[in-house]
Design a protein around this motif. Structure first.
Motif, mmCIF file in Angstrom:
data_model
loop_
_atom_site.group_PDB
_atom_site.id
_atom_site.type_symbol
_atom_site.label_atom_id
_atom_site.label_comp_id
_atom_site.label_asym_id
_atom_site.label_seq_id
_atom_site.Cartn_x
_atom_site.Cartn_y
_atom_site.Cartn_z
ATOM 1 N N PHE A 1 19.980 3.268 44.192
ATOM 2 C CA PHE A 1 19.400 1.989 43.762
ATOM 3 C C PHE A 1 18.542 1.394 44.879
ATOM 4 C CE2 PHE A 1 19.744 -2.656 43.860
ATOM 5 C CZ PHE A 1 19.160 -2.976 42.641
ATOM 6 N N ILE A 2 19.053 1.419 46.107
ATOM 7 C CA ILE A 2 18.282 0.898 47.239
ATOM 8 C C ILE A 2 16.973 1.652 47.388
ATOM 9 C CG2 ILE A 2 18.278 0.682 49.751
ATOM 10 C CD1 ILE A 2 21.307 0.179 49.581
ATOM 11 N N THR A 3 17.033 2.973 47.265
ATOM 12 C CA THR A 3 15.816 3.784 47.353
ATOM 13 C C THR A 3 14.827 3.404 46.261
ATOM 14 O OG1 THR A 3 17.066 5.637 48.294
ATOM 15 C CG2 THR A 3 14.917 6.138 47.309
ATOM 16 N N ASP A 4 15.322 3.203 45.036
ATOM 17 C CA ASP A 4 14.448 2.898 43.901
ATOM 18 C C ASP A 4 13.756 1.547 44.068
ATOM 19 O OD1 ASP A 4 15.170 5.279 42.731
ATOM 20 O OD2 ASP A 4 16.722 4.400 41.448
ATOM 21 N N VAL A 5 14.499 0.511 44.464
ATOM 22 C CA VAL A 5 13.889 -0.820 44.542
ATOM 23 C C VAL A 5 12.968 -0.957 45.742
ATOM 24 C CG1 VAL A 5 15.806 -1.876 43.296
ATOM 25 C CG2 VAL A 5 15.855 -1.853 45.796
ATOM 26 N N LYS A 6 13.241 -0.214 46.805
ATOM 27 C CA LYS A 6 12.365 -0.297 47.981
ATOM 28 C C LYS A 6 10.969 0.244 47.695
ATOM 29 C CE LYS A 6 15.165 -0.753 52.112
ATOM 30 N NZ LYS A 6 15.317 -0.296 53.500
ATOM 31 N N LYS A 7 10.846 1.091 46.660
ATOM 32 C CA LYS A 7 9.532 1.603 46.277
ATOM 33 C C LYS A 7 8.610 0.476 45.819
ATOM 34 C CE LYS A 7 11.389 6.100 44.845
ATOM 35 N NZ LYS A 7 11.670 7.002 43.699
ATOM 36 N N TYR A 8 9.208 -0.640 45.366
ATOM 37 C CA TYR A 8 8.420 -1.784 44.905
ATOM 38 C C TYR A 8 8.134 -2.771 46.036
ATOM 39 C CZ TYR A 8 9.465 -0.281 40.121
ATOM 40 O OH TYR A 8 9.560 0.417 38.949
ATOM 41 N N GLY A 9 8.607 -2.451 47.248
ATOM 42 C CA GLY A 9 8.414 -3.372 48.364
ATOM 43 C C GLY A 9 9.537 -4.369 48.535
ATOM 44 N N VAL A 10 10.615 -4.225 47.744
ATOM 45 C CA VAL A 10 11.771 -5.120 47.847
ATOM 46 C C VAL A 10 12.462 -4.910 49.192
ATOM 47 C CG1 VAL A 10 14.063 -5.593 46.915
ATOM 48 C CG2 VAL A 10 12.138 -5.251 45.370
ATOM 49 N N LYS A 11 12.944 -5.997 49.780
ATOM 50 C CA LYS A 11 13.698 -5.915 51.031
ATOM 51 C C LYS A 11 15.194 -5.954 50.728
ATOM 52 C CE LYS A 11 10.132 -8.077 53.889
ATOM 53 N NZ LYS A 11 9.139 -8.224 52.807
ATOM 54 N N ILE A 12 15.972 -5.292 51.576
ATOM 55 C CA ILE A 12 17.427 -5.226 51.427
ATOM 56 C C ILE A 12 18.085 -5.971 52.584
ATOM 57 C CG2 ILE A 12 19.453 -3.713 51.371
ATOM 58 C CD1 ILE A 12 17.790 -3.582 48.842
ATOM 59 N N ALA A 13 19.009 -6.861 52.234
ATOM 60 C CA ALA A 13 19.795 -7.578 53.236
ATOM 61 C C ALA A 13 21.272 -7.255 53.033
ATOM 62 C CB ALA A 13 19.569 -9.084 53.123
ATOM 63 N N ILE A 14 22.007 -7.188 54.136
ATOM 64 C CA ILE A 14 23.467 -7.074 54.057
ATOM 65 C C ILE A 14 24.039 -8.456 54.314
ATOM 66 C CG2 ILE A 14 25.548 -6.104 55.095
ATOM 67 C CD1 ILE A 14 24.097 -3.575 55.630
ATOM 68 N N ASP A 15 24.792 -8.966 53.341
ATOM 69 C CA ASP A 15 25.340 -10.317 53.428
ATOM 70 C C ASP A 15 26.650 -10.318 54.213
ATOM 71 O OD1 ASP A 15 25.373 -12.987 53.017
ATOM 72 O OD2 ASP A 15 25.882 -12.919 50.889
ATOM 73 N N ASP A 16 26.977 -11.465 54.785
ATOM 74 C CA ASP A 16 28.232 -11.667 55.527
ATOM 75 C C ASP A 16 28.451 -10.592 56.579
ATOM 76 O OD1 ASP A 16 28.695 -13.872 53.980
ATOM 77 O OD2 ASP A 16 30.039 -12.861 52.579
ATOM 78 N N PHE A 17 27.416 -10.273 57.332
ATOM 79 C CA PHE A 17 27.518 -9.200 58.312
ATOM 80 C C PHE A 17 28.313 -9.678 59.528
ATOM 81 C CE2 PHE A 17 26.076 -6.498 61.787
ATOM 82 C CZ PHE A 17 26.209 -5.257 61.210
ATOM 83 N N GLY A 18 29.211 -8.809 60.000
ATOM 84 C CA GLY A 18 29.990 -9.121 61.188
ATOM 85 C C GLY A 18 31.424 -9.488 60.912
ATOM 86 N N ASP B 1 16.777 -4.274 55.837
ATOM 87 C CA ASP B 1 15.677 -4.959 56.507
ATOM 88 C C ASP B 1 16.172 -6.236 57.182
ATOM 89 O OD1 ASP B 1 13.387 -3.294 55.276
ATOM 90 O OD2 ASP B 1 14.502 -3.980 53.515
ATOM 91 N N ILE B 2 17.286 -6.769 56.661
ATOM 92 C CA ILE B 2 17.781 -8.070 57.121
ATOM 93 C C ILE B 2 19.303 -8.015 57.240
ATOM 94 C CG2 ILE B 2 17.926 -10.540 56.577
ATOM 95 C CD1 ILE B 2 15.439 -10.106 54.772
ATOM 96 N N LEU B 3 19.839 -8.661 58.270
ATOM 97 C CA LEU B 3 21.273 -8.874 58.394
ATOM 98 C C LEU B 3 21.539 -10.376 58.309
ATOM 99 C CD1 LEU B 3 22.276 -6.523 61.367
ATOM 100 C CD2 LEU B 3 22.350 -6.032 58.920
ATOM 101 N N LYS B 4 22.366 -10.793 57.322
ATOM 102 C CA LYS B 4 22.785 -12.191 57.237
ATOM 103 C C LYS B 4 24.119 -12.309 57.962
ATOM 104 C CE LYS B 4 21.685 -14.950 54.011
ATOM 105 N NZ LYS B 4 21.605 -15.743 52.762
ATOM 106 N N ILE B 5 24.108 -12.960 59.110
ATOM 107 C CA ILE B 5 25.289 -13.019 59.966
ATOM 108 C C ILE B 5 26.365 -13.873 59.295
ATOM 109 C CG2 ILE B 5 26.153 -13.626 62.256
ATOM 110 C CD1 ILE B 5 23.249 -13.305 63.256
#
Length: 665
Positions: free
Chosen positions: A556-573, A588-592
């Motif tokens: 799914f991550i691979t598929d949506v990134k083809k459209y330029g979508v960014k991926i964030a991991i929530d509640d990181f840490g 692309d993003i870490l939400k601390i």
């Protein structure tokens, strides 16, 4: 202080392995650890710690890194091969990239920086204890439908119908037992499975109870499968009503009792006839495991011998008419309360002695010696006596205990059921009235303090106009049939905002969302329809224990990134081992995690962890967002640490998007 006491209450029963090669450090740190743990096993180096782990039942590990013979990370690697879930906290003066990479791969759960103090240790232990608490609550919620089944003779065979009895929903268990597919059932009358031999009075009484009286109907019904085979179900049918008391649909929950119809029916009849009974409900311990070891013929012989031994032992102490042999290694008997219950202590003591005596019995067959052992659920308050006994047995199995007095268990479970049913009705009304909505909270650039994107957050507006956060309804929605509809509403609202207002939007997705094929297809269709703006979409992924199809999520991550979508991991840490997923998710993003940010003013531990995350993220070219920015002081700290973006009540609380757009205008 209150938090420290809570941590101590939860940690005292844990067995700790503490590994440190320096004697002075080991002694000083042990004095601190003794405040939290009653049982501490000490290791003098990594090799000694590994051997101590193998020879003890350890609940938690705290270890130094640099040690002779085998260092801390090497020991952790060996232990992870034995137990991949054991919580591990490392103590180190390290704060560099290579150390974090190694610990990521090992799934380290927490970090303590030297010199360690009580506040730092309390913070880390709090998260471990909190994680255990959340795991327990999650497992409780996963038994949501099971509670429905057990609380009032409910079961996991579920259907819903409209007011005319036309099937609108049938779960997999119903399809399996009836032999029909979902397509063959939806839109058909429930009469499709009705056996012609059922007396018509049963259904006349049922419809009067649920439609006219608006009450719950319970009864045993004989049904017919697609290939004309009979089966029996213990049924509960409940009207679902709106706020005004108008019935909007019916929900039916059933349990297949075909294999236990006769002994169970006899037991129920005996309970009704007994003026003041004590129900002793029991099960052969480890029965499910035994089934995996022996063939059917041997199992039949074991059960036959076990039945004889149990009946003989109980007959030596109590008078009773029948030992009811039920399914799955379960038995029940009824004794007279007035004759055998003097005081609770005396009664329980006698039962425990009998249970211990049975444990010494051995069944000897030709090639098998089987030690008999039983678990006991006892109820002596007659109201819902059988339901309470069954629930007691489930509690014993879940908690790995062998004895419980299960009085009122059914009433307690029923209250949970009623609360959940009210929440389900509230969700239904909100969906029908368009009151599942998205509120938006700004995310600002730390350098300019300008809004750069908005996080879409689901809200439910109830019949009183009160705006409810997901805490009040989302877990219930996940266990009912409405979670996917809520997700569709959030996606619809979020993409509408993207198109109408031309702003960047961040959308939360759980593993449950992504693993549902229809939701994935809907997301890809929305991205295709909004392909020109898709680069302004961020999907925030929250990794949790419920992940079942990891490869599906990666694709799914691979598929949506083809459209330029960014991926964030929530509640990181914090929480689950999301460090180890970095290489797979390529975010692309870490939400601390907000717990780290909230305490960053007062906790050196939080400050060090956030600093390490930011350093790691910058080296990897990953952006960072700090949540829970509640005041200017916290904002200045995260800005100075190099966090890229901030989000929290210091800037704005979640509001309808028009609140911010009009404010900007």
């Amino acid at each position: 202080m209150k938090n420290l006491v809570n941590i101590q209450q939860n940690s005292k029963n844990l067995k700790l392995l503490y590994v440190e090669d320096d004697p002075d450090t080991r002694n000083m740190t042990s004095m601190i650890l003794n405040m939290f743990f009653d049982d501490i096993v000490l290791g003098v180096d990594g090799q000694d710690g590994l051997e101590k782990f193998k020879s003890n039942k350890i609940d938690l590990i705290i270890t130094d890194i640099n040690m002779p013979n085998l260092d801390g990370l090497g020991m952790c690697k060996e232990i992870r091969e034995i137990d991949e879930d054991i919580p591990i906290i490392v103590i180190s003066a390290h704060n560099e990239y290579s150390f974090f990479l190694d610990s990521i791969h090992l799934g380290i759960n927490g970090y303590l920086l030297k010199p360690m103090d009580i506040d730092q240790l309390s913070m880390v232990l709090s998260k471990v204890v909190q994680r255990s608490k959340y795991l327990f609550e999650a497992k409780e919620n996963l038994h949501f439908l099971e509670i429905y089944k057990e609380a009032a003779n409910l079961s996991s065979i579920v259907t819903k119908t409209d007011l005319k009895g036309i099937i609108t929903y049938a779960n997999e268990a119903f399809c399996n037992i009836s032999g029909y597919t979902t397509e063959e059932l939806i839109g058909k009358s429930h009469n499709i499975v009705r056996h012609p031999d059922n007396p018509k009075e049963i259904f006349e009484d049922m419809w009067k109870t649920i439609s006219k009286d608006k009450k719950v109907w319970k009864g045993i019904v004989r049904n017919l499968t697609k290939d004309s085979k009979s089966y029996y179900v213990d049924s509960v049918i409940m009207p679902i009503m709106d706020y005004n008391g108008k019935i909007i649909e019916y929900i039916s929950l059933r349990h297949d009792i075909t294999n236990i119809m006769n002994p169970l029916k006899q037991l129920k009849s005996a309970i009704k006839d007994f003026e003041n009974p004590i129900l002793i409900y029991m099960k052969l311990d480890r029965f499910d495991m035994i089934e995996e070891f022996y063939d059917n013929d041997t199992m039949d012989k074991i059960q036959e011998k076990a039945t004889q031994h149990i009946k003989k032992r109980f007959a030596e102490v109590y008078e009773f008419d029948t030992l009811y042999t039920l399914d799955n290694g379960e038995y029940a008997l009824l004794i007279d309360y007035d004759k055998y219950f003097n005081t609770q202590d005396e009664f329980i003591g006698k039962l425990l002695d009998l249970q211990e005596l049975i444990k010494d019995d051995v069944i000897s067959l030709e090639n098998v010696d089987y030690d008999i052992s039983i678990i006991l659920s006892v109820v002596y308050e007659k109201d819902k006596i059988l339901e309470s006994a069954k629930l007691g047995l489930k509690e014993l199995i879940k908690n790995k205990k062998d004895f419980v007095i299960a009085n009122n268990f059914a009433d307690i479970a029923q209250k949970r059921v009623h609360k959940n049913m009210k929440t389900v009705s509230m969700i239904q009304r909100a969906l029908k009235s368009g009151n599942i909505v998205s509120y938006f909270q700004p995310i600002v650039d730390n350098k300019t303090k300008e809004i750069v994107k908005y996080e879409s957050l689901v809200r439910l507006i109830d019949e009183y106009g009160e705006v409810l956060s997901p805490f009040f309804f989302l877990d219930t929605a996940k266990k009912s049939n409405y979670y996917a509809q809520i997700t569709q509403n959030v996606l619809k609202h979020s993409f509408s905002v993207l198109k109408i207002y031309g702003v960047s939007v961040s959308i939360n997705l759980s593993a449950l969302d992504i693993e549902q094929k229809t939701t994935r297809e809907n997301i890809l269709q929305l991205l295709e329809e909004h392909s020109e703006d898709a680069s302004n979409i961020v999907f925030e992924l929250l990794e949790d224990e419920s992940v079942k199809e990891f490869e599906v999520i990666k694709q799914f991550i691979t598929d949506v990134k083809k459209y330029g979508v960014k991926i964030a991991i929530d509640d990181f840490g914090a929480g689950y081992s999301n460090y180890e997923r970095l290489l797979d998710y390529q975010p692309d993003i870490l939400k601390i995690d907000g717990c780290l940010i909230r305490n960053i003013q007062t906790s050196s531990y939080s400050l060090s962890v956030v600093k390490s995350i930011v350093t790691f993220a910058k080296e990897q070219g990953i952006q960072t967002i700090a949540e829970f920015i509640e005041n200017e002081e916290i904002f200045n700290i995260v800005k100075e640490l190099g966090v890229d973006f901030s989000q929290g009540y210091y800037f704005n609380k979640p509001e309808p998007i028009t609140h911010y757009i009009s404010s900007e205008v």
